[in-house]
Design a protein around this motif. Structure first.
Motif, PDB file in Angstrom:
ATOM      1  N   PRO A  87       0.823  -1.235   0.000  1.00  0.00           N
ATOM      2  CA  PRO A  87       0.000   0.000   0.000  1.00  0.00           C
ATOM      3  C   PRO A  87       0.845   1.270   0.000  1.00  0.00           C
ATOM      4  O   PRO A  87       0.515   2.241  -0.699  1.00  0.00           O
ATOM      5  CB  PRO A  87      -0.819  -0.132   1.294  1.00  0.00           C
ATOM      6  N   THR A  88       1.931   1.291   0.762  1.00  0.00           N
ATOM      7  CA  THR A  88       2.792   2.475   0.802  1.00  0.00           C
ATOM      8  C   THR A  88       3.476   2.699  -0.538  1.00  0.00           C
ATOM      9  O   THR A  88       3.541   3.837  -1.034  1.00  0.00           O
ATOM     10  CB  THR A  88       3.850   2.325   1.909  1.00  0.00           C
ATOM     11  N   LEU A  89       3.988   1.635  -1.155  1.00  0.00           N
ATOM     12  CA  LEU A  89       4.654   1.770  -2.444  1.00  0.00           C
ATOM     13  C   LEU A  89       3.672   2.194  -3.527  1.00  0.00           C
ATOM     14  O   LEU A  89       4.023   2.965  -4.427  1.00  0.00           O
ATOM     15  CB  LEU A  89       5.321   0.449  -2.826  1.00  0.00           C
ATOM     16  N   THR A  90       2.429   1.714  -3.432  1.00  0.00           N
ATOM     17  CA  THR A  90       1.410   2.141  -4.386  1.00  0.00           C
ATOM     18  C   THR A  90       1.121   3.629  -4.252  1.00  0.00           C
ATOM     19  O   THR A  90       0.975   4.353  -5.249  1.00  0.00           O
ATOM     20  CB  THR A  90       0.119   1.335  -4.176  1.00  0.00           C
ATOM     21  N   THR A  91       1.059   4.099  -3.010  1.00  0.00           N
ATOM     22  CA  THR A  91       0.838   5.522  -2.778  1.00  0.00           C
ATOM     23  C   THR A  91       1.995   6.351  -3.339  1.00  0.00           C
ATOM     24  O   THR A  91       1.773   7.407  -3.963  1.00  0.00           O
ATOM     25  CB  THR A  91       0.676   5.798  -1.277  1.00  0.00           C
ATOM     26  N   VAL A  92       3.231   5.896  -3.108  1.00  0.00           N
ATOM     27  CA  VAL A  92       4.388   6.613  -3.643  1.00  0.00           C
ATOM     28  C   VAL A  92       4.341   6.655  -5.163  1.00  0.00           C
ATOM     29  O   VAL A  92       4.614   7.695  -5.788  1.00  0.00           O
ATOM     30  CB  VAL A  92       5.695   5.953  -3.152  1.00  0.00           C
TER      31      VAL A  92
ATOM     32  N   LEU B  29       5.883   9.229  -8.174  1.00  0.00           N
ATOM     33  CA  LEU B  29       6.623   8.802  -9.357  1.00  0.00           C
ATOM     34  C   LEU B  29       5.869   9.068 -10.654  1.00  0.00           C
ATOM     35  O   LEU B  29       6.423   9.636 -11.595  1.00  0.00           O
ATOM     36  CB  LEU B  29       6.969   7.309  -9.237  1.00  0.00           C
ATOM     37  N   GLN B  30       4.599   8.648 -10.708  1.00  0.00           N
ATOM     38  CA  GLN B  30       3.838   8.835 -11.940  1.00  0.00           C
ATOM     39  C   GLN B  30       3.613  10.306 -12.281  1.00  0.00           C
ATOM     40  O   GLN B  30       3.828  10.716 -13.433  1.00  0.00           O
ATOM     41  CB  GLN B  30       2.490   8.096 -11.839  1.00  0.00           C
ATOM     42  N   PRO B  31       3.193  11.151 -11.326  1.00  0.00           N
ATOM     43  CA  PRO B  31       3.058  12.580 -11.672  1.00  0.00           C
ATOM     44  C   PRO B  31       4.375  13.220 -12.088  1.00  0.00           C
ATOM     45  O   PRO B  31       4.406  14.067 -12.986  1.00  0.00           O
ATOM     46  CB  PRO B  31       2.513  13.199 -10.380  1.00  0.00           C
ATOM     47  N   TYR B  32       5.484  12.829 -11.431  1.00  0.00           N
ATOM     48  CA  TYR B  32       6.769  13.411 -11.823  1.00  0.00           C
ATOM     49  C   TYR B  32       7.178  12.944 -13.211  1.00  0.00           C
ATOM     50  O   TYR B  32       7.693  13.733 -14.021  1.00  0.00           O
ATOM     51  CB  TYR B  32       7.839  13.036 -10.798  1.00  0.00           C
ATOM     52  N   SER B  33       6.975  11.657 -13.520  1.00  0.00           N
ATOM     53  CA  SER B  33       7.315  11.158 -14.849  1.00  0.00           C
ATOM     54  C   SER B  33       6.477  11.826 -15.928  1.00  0.00           C
ATOM     55  O   SER B  33       6.951  12.044 -17.054  1.00  0.00           O
ATOM     56  CB  SER B  33       7.130   9.640 -14.909  1.00  0.00           C
ATOM     57  N   ALA B  34       5.218  12.143 -15.581  1.00  0.00           N
ATOM     58  CA  ALA B  34       4.342  12.807 -16.549  1.00  0.00           C
ATOM     59  C   ALA B  34       4.613  14.302 -16.657  1.00  0.00           C
ATOM     60  O   ALA B  34       4.025  14.974 -17.511  1.00  0.00           O
ATOM     61  CB  ALA B  34       2.879  12.575 -16.168  1.00  0.00           C
TER      62      ALA B  34
ATOM     63  N   GLN C  31       8.263  18.559  -4.842  1.00  0.00           N
ATOM     64  CA  GLN C  31       6.962  18.098  -4.378  1.00  0.00           C
ATOM     65  C   GLN C  31       6.836  16.581  -4.476  1.00  0.00           C
ATOM     66  O   GLN C  31       6.206  15.940  -3.625  1.00  0.00           O
ATOM     67  CB  GLN C  31       5.844  18.756  -5.196  1.00  0.00           C
ATOM     68  N   ALA C  32       7.444  15.980  -5.502  1.00  0.00           N
ATOM     69  CA  ALA C  32       7.428  14.518  -5.620  1.00  0.00           C
ATOM     70  C   ALA C  32       8.170  13.879  -4.462  1.00  0.00           C
ATOM     71  O   ALA C  32       7.717  12.879  -3.890  1.00  0.00           O
ATOM     72  CB  ALA C  32       8.040  14.098  -6.955  1.00  0.00           C
ATOM     73  N   ILE C  33       9.315  14.457  -4.099  1.00  0.00           N
ATOM     74  CA  ILE C  33      10.070  13.935  -2.966  1.00  0.00           C
ATOM     75  C   ILE C  33       9.269  14.085  -1.683  1.00  0.00           C
ATOM     76  O   ILE C  33       9.238  13.182  -0.833  1.00  0.00           O
ATOM     77  CB  ILE C  33      11.432  14.657  -2.862  1.00  0.00           C
ATOM     78  N   ALA C  34       8.598  15.231  -1.516  1.00  0.00           N
ATOM     79  CA  ALA C  34       7.789  15.451  -0.311  1.00  0.00           C
ATOM     80  C   ALA C  34       6.631  14.463  -0.234  1.00  0.00           C
ATOM     81  O   ALA C  34       6.326  13.926   0.837  1.00  0.00           O
ATOM     82  CB  ALA C  34       7.267  16.888  -0.294  1.00  0.00           C
ATOM     83  N   ASN C  35       5.972  14.180  -1.363  1.00  0.00           N
ATOM     84  CA  ASN C  35       4.862  13.220  -1.364  1.00  0.00           C
ATOM     85  C   ASN C  35       5.341  11.816  -1.015  1.00  0.00           C
ATOM     86  O   ASN C  35       4.676  11.089  -0.270  1.00  0.00           O
ATOM     87  CB  ASN C  35       4.181  13.216  -2.729  1.00  0.00           C
ATOM     88  N   ALA C  36       6.500  11.413  -1.563  1.00  0.00           N
ATOM     89  CA  ALA C  36       7.048  10.095  -1.227  1.00  0.00           C
ATOM     90  C   ALA C  36       7.414  10.027   0.251  1.00  0.00           C
ATOM     91  O   ALA C  36       7.166   9.020   0.922  1.00  0.00           O
ATOM     92  CB  ALA C  36       8.268   9.802  -2.093  1.00  0.00           C
ATOM     93  N   GLY C  37       7.990  11.108   0.765  1.00  0.00           N
ATOM     94  CA  GLY C  37       8.330  11.135   2.180  1.00  0.00           C
ATOM     95  C   GLY C  37       7.110  11.052   3.073  1.00  0.00           C
ATOM     96  O   GLY C  37       7.134  10.390   4.119  1.00  0.00           O
ATOM     97  N   ASP C  38       6.014  11.691   2.678  1.00  0.00           N
ATOM     98  CA  ASP C  38       4.786  11.642   3.471  1.00  0.00           C
ATOM     99  C   ASP C  38       4.227  10.220   3.545  1.00  0.00           C
ATOM    100  O   ASP C  38       3.710   9.806   4.584  1.00  0.00           O
ATOM    101  CB  ASP C  38       3.730  12.580   2.866  1.00  0.00           C
TER     102      ASP C  38
END
Length: 258
Positions: free
Chosen positions: A117-122, A127-132, A139-146
């Motif tokens: 579940p955590t990896l899916t959230t990350v 990852l997907q928004p940053y790749s797109a 912000q991608a790093i902050a979301n993964a950290g959260d």
């Protein structure tokens, strides 16, 4: 070929910066560092500075990958699982079976199951928004950290957080989300070690009873030259198989993170 290397290097740095992404005082710094690296490697839109050479990119990737084992060990469920499995092997009286490679592989795959579940959230929020291209690097790093912060805070004891906060002379936190990774990480590891040894103690008790019974019987029969370990081992294996021990242990470990 440089573009995939740039993304791989940046994602590796992102994992390293996850440990600081939740701390307000360092969030801006992490973002500036991520942006600086992105410009140094050459932005995807071609507006960045001159990119690094291929050899330097490879060197940077290999250097950043060295922190990944520590992140896997310290920020996931791996620590608790591998310790419990190691204690189980000792309780059964088996020295090399299952071998270390099997225990580590089993711990990794069970950790992936627990962390799914955590990896899916990350993946969905970082990852997907940053790749797109719809999300900035910081912000991608902050979301993964959260996402990792939310998992770790659920498994951490309040007493451990309080202890490390007092050592660091940190002010009182308004909410769990305000706890920085510099305090949460050692608190999480300490809590995982406590939980792992508690589970290991409960695992050890039934096998210890078998050892005591076998030892008492052998002494009463005057067979003191015969090692109790050799006699008790088949009984411990029989007990573990009859109660379907592996299924119970794997299910209990997975449920302990719920």
């Amino acid at each position: 070929m440089r573009k995939p290397l740039k993304h791989a290097a940046f994602l590796a740095l992102g994992l390293a910066l996850v440990t600081f992404a939740a701390e307000p005082a360092l969030a801006a710094t992490a973002g500036s560092v991520g942006g600086a690296l992105e410009r140094a490697l050459g932005a995807a839109d071609g507006q960045g500075q001159a990119p690094l050479t291929l050899s330097l990119q490879l060197l940077l990737i290999m250097a950043l990958l060295t922190v990944l084992p520590a992140l896997v060990l310290m920020m996931t469920s791996f620590t608790r699982i591998i310790i419990v499995l190691s204690i189980l092997r000792q309780a059964l009286g088996l020295q090399q079976s299952p071998p270390n490679q099997v225990l580590i592989g089993l711990s990794l795959f069970l950790s992936l199951f627990v962390m799914a579940p955590t990896l899916t959230t990350v993946n969905e929020q970082a990852l997907q928004p940053y790749s797109a291209g719809t999300l900035s690097a910081d912000q991608a790093i902050a979301n993964a950290g959260d996402a990792f912060h939310a998992f770790m805070i659920r498994q951490t004891r309040t007493a451990d957080i309080t202890m490390f906060a007092d050592i660091a002379n940190s002010p009182k936190f308004e909410s769990p989300q305000d706890i920085p990774f510099s305090i949460l990480l050692p608190s999480f590891v300490t809590s995982e070690l406590k939980t792992a040894f508690q589970i290991g103690f409960m695992l050890f008790l039934p096998f210890l009873v078998i050892d005591l019974v076998v030892s008492s019987v052998l002494m009463s029969l005057g067979m003191m030259m015969l090692s109790p370990t050799i006699v008790s081992l088949p009984f411990k294996l029989l007990l573990f198989v009859l109660i379907d021990g592996w299924s119970l242990l794997m299910g209990s470990l997975a449920m302990s993170f719920a």
